[in-house]
Design a protein around this motif. Structure first.
Motif, PDB file in Angstrom:
ATOM      1  N   THR A  86     -42.053  37.844 -22.387  1.00  0.00           N
ATOM      2  CA  THR A  86     -41.492  39.197 -22.439  1.00  0.00           C
ATOM      3  C   THR A  86     -42.612  40.235 -22.397  1.00  0.00           C
ATOM      4  O   THR A  86     -42.516  41.243 -21.682  1.00  0.00           O
ATOM      5  CB  THR A  86     -40.625  39.375 -23.711  1.00  0.00           C
ATOM      6  OG1 THR A  86     -39.719  38.288 -23.798  1.00  0.00           O
ATOM      7  CG2 THR A  86     -39.859  40.679 -23.675  1.00  0.00           C
ATOM      8  N   SER A 142     -33.950  43.770 -30.064  1.00  0.00           N
ATOM      9  CA  SER A 142     -34.271  43.418 -28.664  1.00  0.00           C
ATOM     10  C   SER A 142     -35.756  43.122 -28.493  1.00  0.00           C
ATOM     11  O   SER A 142     -36.175  42.678 -27.428  1.00  0.00           O
ATOM     12  CB  SER A 142     -33.837  44.536 -27.715  1.00  0.00           C
ATOM     13  OG  SER A 142     -34.507  45.733 -28.016  1.00  0.00           O
ATOM     14  N   ARG A 187     -34.767  54.639 -29.215  1.00  0.00           N
ATOM     15  CA  ARG A 187     -33.435  54.574 -28.603  1.00  0.00           C
ATOM     16  C   ARG A 187     -33.270  55.613 -27.488  1.00  0.00           C
ATOM     17  O   ARG A 187     -32.469  55.423 -26.580  1.00  0.00           O
ATOM     18  CB  ARG A 187     -32.341  54.830 -29.661  1.00  0.00           C
ATOM     19  CG  ARG A 187     -32.336  53.881 -30.849  1.00  0.00           C
ATOM     20  CD  ARG A 187     -31.889  52.496 -30.433  1.00  0.00           C
ATOM     21  NE  ARG A 187     -31.667  51.611 -31.573  1.00  0.00           N
ATOM     22  CZ  ARG A 187     -32.608  51.151 -32.398  1.00  0.00           C
ATOM     23  NH1 ARG A 187     -33.857  51.505 -32.246  1.00  0.00           N
ATOM     24  NH2 ARG A 187     -32.295  50.324 -33.383  1.00  0.00           N
ATOM     25  N   SER A 215     -42.003  44.661 -31.704  1.00  0.00           N
ATOM     26  CA  SER A 215     -42.997  43.576 -31.587  1.00  0.00           C
ATOM     27  C   SER A 215     -43.563  43.488 -30.169  1.00  0.00           C
ATOM     28  O   SER A 215     -44.781  43.355 -29.980  1.00  0.00           O
ATOM     29  CB  SER A 215     -42.367  42.244 -32.007  1.00  0.00           C
ATOM     30  OG  SER A 215     -41.148  42.039 -31.329  1.00  0.00           O
ATOM     31  N   VAL A 216     -42.704  43.606 -29.173  1.00  0.00           N
ATOM     32  CA  VAL A 216     -43.173  43.481 -27.782  1.00  0.00           C
ATOM     33  C   VAL A 216     -44.001  44.714 -27.391  1.00  0.00           C
ATOM     34  O   VAL A 216     -45.068  44.583 -26.765  1.00  0.00           O
ATOM     35  CB  VAL A 216     -41.961  43.283 -26.820  1.00  0.00           C
ATOM     36  CG1 VAL A 216     -42.386  43.394 -25.370  1.00  0.00           C
ATOM     37  CG2 VAL A 216     -41.286  41.944 -27.096  1.00  0.00           C
ATOM     38  N   GLU A 227     -35.871  35.939 -38.863  1.00  0.00           N
ATOM     39  CA  GLU A 227     -36.899  36.716 -39.591  1.00  0.00           C
ATOM     40  C   GLU A 227     -36.550  36.852 -41.062  1.00  0.00           C
ATOM     41  O   GLU A 227     -37.434  37.011 -41.893  1.00  0.00           O
ATOM     42  CB  GLU A 227     -36.917  38.167 -39.078  1.00  0.00           C
ATOM     43  CG  GLU A 227     -37.648  38.427 -37.835  1.00  0.00           C
ATOM     44  CD  GLU A 227     -37.499  39.923 -37.518  1.00  0.00           C
ATOM     45  OE1 GLU A 227     -38.464  40.486 -37.046  1.00  0.00           O
ATOM     46  OE2 GLU A 227     -36.437  40.516 -37.745  1.00  0.00           O
ATOM     47  N   PHE A 284     -41.459  35.059 -26.298  1.00  0.00           N
ATOM     48  CA  PHE A 284     -42.124  36.313 -26.660  1.00  0.00           C
ATOM     49  C   PHE A 284     -43.237  36.676 -25.661  1.00  0.00           C
ATOM     50  O   PHE A 284     -43.287  37.804 -25.144  1.00  0.00           O
ATOM     51  CB  PHE A 284     -42.687  36.207 -28.087  1.00  0.00           C
ATOM     52  CG  PHE A 284     -43.272  37.492 -28.569  1.00  0.00           C
ATOM     53  CD1 PHE A 284     -42.462  38.511 -29.046  1.00  0.00           C
ATOM     54  CD2 PHE A 284     -44.642  37.709 -28.512  1.00  0.00           C
ATOM     55  CE1 PHE A 284     -43.007  39.718 -29.465  1.00  0.00           C
ATOM     56  CE2 PHE A 284     -45.187  38.916 -28.929  1.00  0.00           C
ATOM     57  CZ  PHE A 284     -44.368  39.910 -29.415  1.00  0.00           C
TER      58      PHE A 284
HETATM   59  N1  ATP Z   1     -38.609  37.247 -26.131  1.00  0.00           N
HETATM   60  C1  ATP Z   1     -38.571  36.901 -27.406  1.00  0.00           C
HETATM   61  N2  ATP Z   1     -38.429  35.617 -27.748  1.00  0.00           N
HETATM   62  C2  ATP Z   1     -38.350  35.245 -29.045  1.00  0.00           C
HETATM   63  N3  ATP Z   1     -38.403  36.117 -30.084  1.00  0.00           N
HETATM   64  C3  ATP Z   1     -38.551  37.401 -29.792  1.00  0.00           C
HETATM   65  C4  ATP Z   1     -38.649  37.871 -28.455  1.00  0.00           C
HETATM   66  N4  ATP Z   1     -38.758  39.226 -28.478  1.00  0.00           N
HETATM   67  C5  ATP Z   1     -38.752  39.571 -29.770  1.00  0.00           C
HETATM   68  N5  ATP Z   1     -38.644  38.485 -30.561  1.00  0.00           N
HETATM   69  C6  ATP Z   1     -38.526  38.444 -32.021  1.00  0.00           C
HETATM   70  O1  ATP Z   1     -37.265  39.058 -32.325  1.00  0.00           O
HETATM   71  C7  ATP Z   1     -37.350  39.720 -33.573  1.00  0.00           C
HETATM   72  C8  ATP Z   1     -36.858  41.166 -33.416  1.00  0.00           C
HETATM   73  O2  ATP Z   1     -37.848  41.880 -32.702  1.00  0.00           O
HETATM   74  P1  ATP Z   1     -38.227  43.377 -33.086  1.00  0.00           P
HETATM   75  O3  ATP Z   1     -38.255  43.582 -34.553  1.00  0.00           O
HETATM   76  O4  ATP Z   1     -39.454  43.706 -32.320  1.00  0.00           O
HETATM   77  O5  ATP Z   1     -36.956  44.126 -32.465  1.00  0.00           O
HETATM   78  P2  ATP Z   1     -36.593  45.661 -32.441  1.00  0.00           P
HETATM   79  O6  ATP Z   1     -35.936  45.895 -31.139  1.00  0.00           O
HETATM   80  O7  ATP Z   1     -37.774  46.484 -32.773  1.00  0.00           O
HETATM   81  O8  ATP Z   1     -35.523  45.732 -33.612  1.00  0.00           O
HETATM   82  P3  ATP Z   1     -35.016  46.964 -34.502  1.00  0.00           P
HETATM   83  O9  ATP Z   1     -34.556  48.014 -33.560  1.00  0.00           O
HETATM   84  O10 ATP Z   1     -33.894  46.390 -35.292  1.00  0.00           O
HETATM   85  O11 ATP Z   1     -36.179  47.398 -35.351  1.00  0.00           O
HETATM   86  C9  ATP Z   1     -38.809  39.597 -34.037  1.00  0.00           C
HETATM   87  O12 ATP Z   1     -38.889  38.512 -34.931  1.00  0.00           O
HETATM   88  C10 ATP Z   1     -39.553  39.270 -32.757  1.00  0.00           C
HETATM   89  O13 ATP Z   1     -40.741  38.549 -32.995  1.00  0.00           O
END
Ligand code: ATP
Ligand SMILES: Nc1ccn([C@@H]2O[C@H](COP(=O)(O)O)[C@@H](O)[C@H]2O)c(=O)n1
Length: 223
Positions: A209, A15, A133, A19-20, A163, A206
């Protein structure tokens, strides 16, 4: 001394939590804590010790010797178990495949929740963005800012498979779906708890967000 502002962020796999949250912390000049890294590092440690990850009693036995450290600077956060830098190793598909089995053990969750709260208490910045979570519901239910970061499953699958070059999109998507299914049996990160603000990034890029998260922080914490 003013109290550290905690921004709690939960959400399903892919989600954008890490990264965000990291980008938002950088923009705010705050600390960042990835709690999934600890579940992953414990999984790595258990596999290294040749413990069966599905043997809850053996996993619990490993906890006292689990010497875990993580940096909270969003620009350079490394993860260590003892003297070993496991920052990369904990992201392998092998570790990802066993982490849900480790995370469902209540003693593991209690142990790591205590560890996270200790790290948060020691933060020397004005605020910290903590993602996982169960941050909005268990680790920091009283945080002044609580966010559920979500996106449609198909969008999350597509972002994750973009990715992982060289892996089949179908396989990556199925692994993500199965992990969410297993994790959701333990904690509810699909529905916002009372007082939690949902940020749905399905139709946001991104940067949009990160802007949306920062707006929630500014509104709730008056920064
Ligand atoms: N709004 C967005 N638009 C496009 N890409 C995004 C956006 N938000 C996140 N991403 C991309 O989606 C991918 C997954 O993001 P991220 O690894 O931060 O998720 P996560 O929720 O931490 O996942 P996990 O729980 O599996 O570790 C990354 O490549 C990130 O750059
Ligand atoms: N607060 C949390 C954070 C993570 N988990 C478990 O760890 C796994 C890896 O997390 P990522 O955020 O790095 O994907 C996740 O699949 C959960 O099993 C958790 O239970 N609680």
């Amino acid at each position: 001394m003013t109290e550290t502002i905690v921004v709690a962020v939960d959400g399903p796999a892919g989600s954008g939590k890490s990264s965000v949250s990291k980008a938002a912390a950088r923009r705010l000049g705050w600390a960042y804590l990835d709690t999934g890294a600890a579940y992953r590092a414990l999984s790595w440690y258990v596999v290294e010790r040749q413990v069966d990850p599905t043997d809850a009693a053996a996993v619990i036995d490993a906890l006292p010797d689990f010497d875990y450290r993580i940096g909270t600077d969003p620009a350079t956060s490394h993860v260590y178990v003892g003297d070993t830098d496991v920052t990369e190793a904990i992201r392998t598909p092998e570790v990802t495949a066993v982490v849900s089995a480790i995370a469902r053990v209540p003693e593991v969750r209690a142990f790591l929740t205590g560890l996270f709260r200790g790290i948060i208490r020691k933060t020397d910045r004005d605020g910290i963005v903590v993602e996982g979570r169960d941050i909005t519901t268990v680790v920091c239910p009283d945080a002044p800012v609580r966010i559920l970061l979500t996106a449609d499953e198909a969008v999350r699958m597509a972002r994750r498979s973009a990715e992982l070059a060289g892996h089949s999109a179908a396989h990556v998507g199925e692994a993500l779906r199965r992990r969410d299914e297993a994790d959701a049996r333990v904690v509810d990160f699909m529905n916002a708890a009372d007082g939690v603000t949902t940020v749905d990034s399905t139709d946001l890029d991104f940067d949009q967000t990160v802007d949306a998260v920062i707006q929630v922080v500014q509104k709730a914490a008056h920064v």
